[in-house]
Design a protein around this motif. Sequence first.
Motif, PDB file in Angstrom:
ATOM      1  N   GLU A  57      12.403  19.904  42.975  1.00 18.05           N
ATOM      2  CA  GLU A  57      13.568  20.431  43.551  1.00 18.05           C
ATOM      3  C   GLU A  57      14.249  21.321  42.557  1.00 18.05           C
ATOM      4  O   GLU A  57      14.334  21.372  41.226  1.00 18.05           O
ATOM      5  CB  GLU A  57      14.674  19.318  43.945  1.00 18.05           C
ATOM      6  CG  GLU A  57      14.118  18.609  45.105  1.00 18.05           C
ATOM      7  CD  GLU A  57      14.248  19.329  46.288  1.00 18.05           C
ATOM      8  OE1 GLU A  57      15.140  20.280  46.626  1.00 18.05           O
ATOM      9  OE2 GLU A  57      13.493  18.928  47.244  1.00 18.05           O
TER      10      GLU A  57
ATOM     11  N   LYS B  51      12.243  24.848  46.163  1.00 16.36           N
ATOM     12  CA  LYS B  51      11.520  24.283  45.123  1.00 16.36           C
ATOM     13  C   LYS B  51      10.909  25.295  44.059  1.00 16.36           C
ATOM     14  O   LYS B  51      10.612  26.388  44.670  1.00 16.36           O
ATOM     15  CB  LYS B  51      10.476  23.543  45.835  1.00 16.36           C
ATOM     16  CG  LYS B  51      11.098  22.282  46.486  1.00 16.36           C
ATOM     17  CD  LYS B  51       9.943  21.420  47.220  1.00 16.36           C
ATOM     18  CE  LYS B  51      10.699  20.033  47.576  1.00 16.36           C
ATOM     19  NZ  LYS B  51       9.598  19.195  48.058  1.00 16.36           N
TER      20      LYS B  51
ATOM     21  N   ARG C  92      11.965  24.661  51.314  1.00 15.27           N
ATOM     22  CA  ARG C  92      11.317  23.420  51.253  1.00 15.27           C
ATOM     23  C   ARG C  92      10.153  23.346  52.268  1.00 15.27           C
ATOM     24  O   ARG C  92       9.067  22.871  52.311  1.00 15.27           O
ATOM     25  CB  ARG C  92      12.233  22.285  51.523  1.00 15.27           C
ATOM     26  CG  ARG C  92      13.070  22.095  50.480  1.00 15.27           C
ATOM     27  CD  ARG C  92      14.173  20.645  50.696  1.00 15.27           C
ATOM     28  NE  ARG C  92      14.871  20.365  49.675  1.00 15.27           N
ATOM     29  CZ  ARG C  92      16.294  20.219  49.527  1.00 15.27           C
ATOM     30  NH1 ARG C  92      16.859  20.245  50.845  1.00 15.27           N
ATOM     31  NH2 ARG C  92      17.071  19.935  48.733  1.00 15.27           N
TER      32      ARG C  92
ATOM     33  N   ALA D 195       5.474  20.107  43.085  1.00 14.59           N
ATOM     34  CA  ALA D 195       6.749  21.169  43.368  1.00 14.59           C
ATOM     35  C   ALA D 195       7.855  19.994  42.976  1.00 14.59           C
ATOM     36  O   ALA D 195       7.832  18.875  42.928  1.00 14.59           O
ATOM     37  CB  ALA D 195       6.632  21.605  44.820  1.00 14.59           C
TER      38      ALA D 195
END
Length: 95
Positions: free
Chosen positions: A62, A2, A35, A60
């Motif tokens: 991906e 992230k 993560r 945040a």
Amino acid sequence: MKAITASRLRDGEVVFLGEGGVWVESFAEAALFQRSEADAVLADAKAKAEREQFGVDIYAFEVVEQDGVPVPATMRERIRTAGPTVRLDLGKQAA
């Protein structure tokens, strides 16, 4: 993985949290987090940015790897890293 992003209050520029907690304008300089650690880093960055009135919409997102290069997983974040799609002479894509 992230990355963490925000909109800088001073000028509305999309920024990313880089190494050492420094905000950077280029996604290529963004720090990437596992993560499991992203939520804690996000909470700290968000509290500091809001306290200093630096940025808003801090979150945040991906990141995936394509051809060995980290890229945002969603189209929304890809657009935010590249700049506006309507005028190629403005924003990050003009550089």
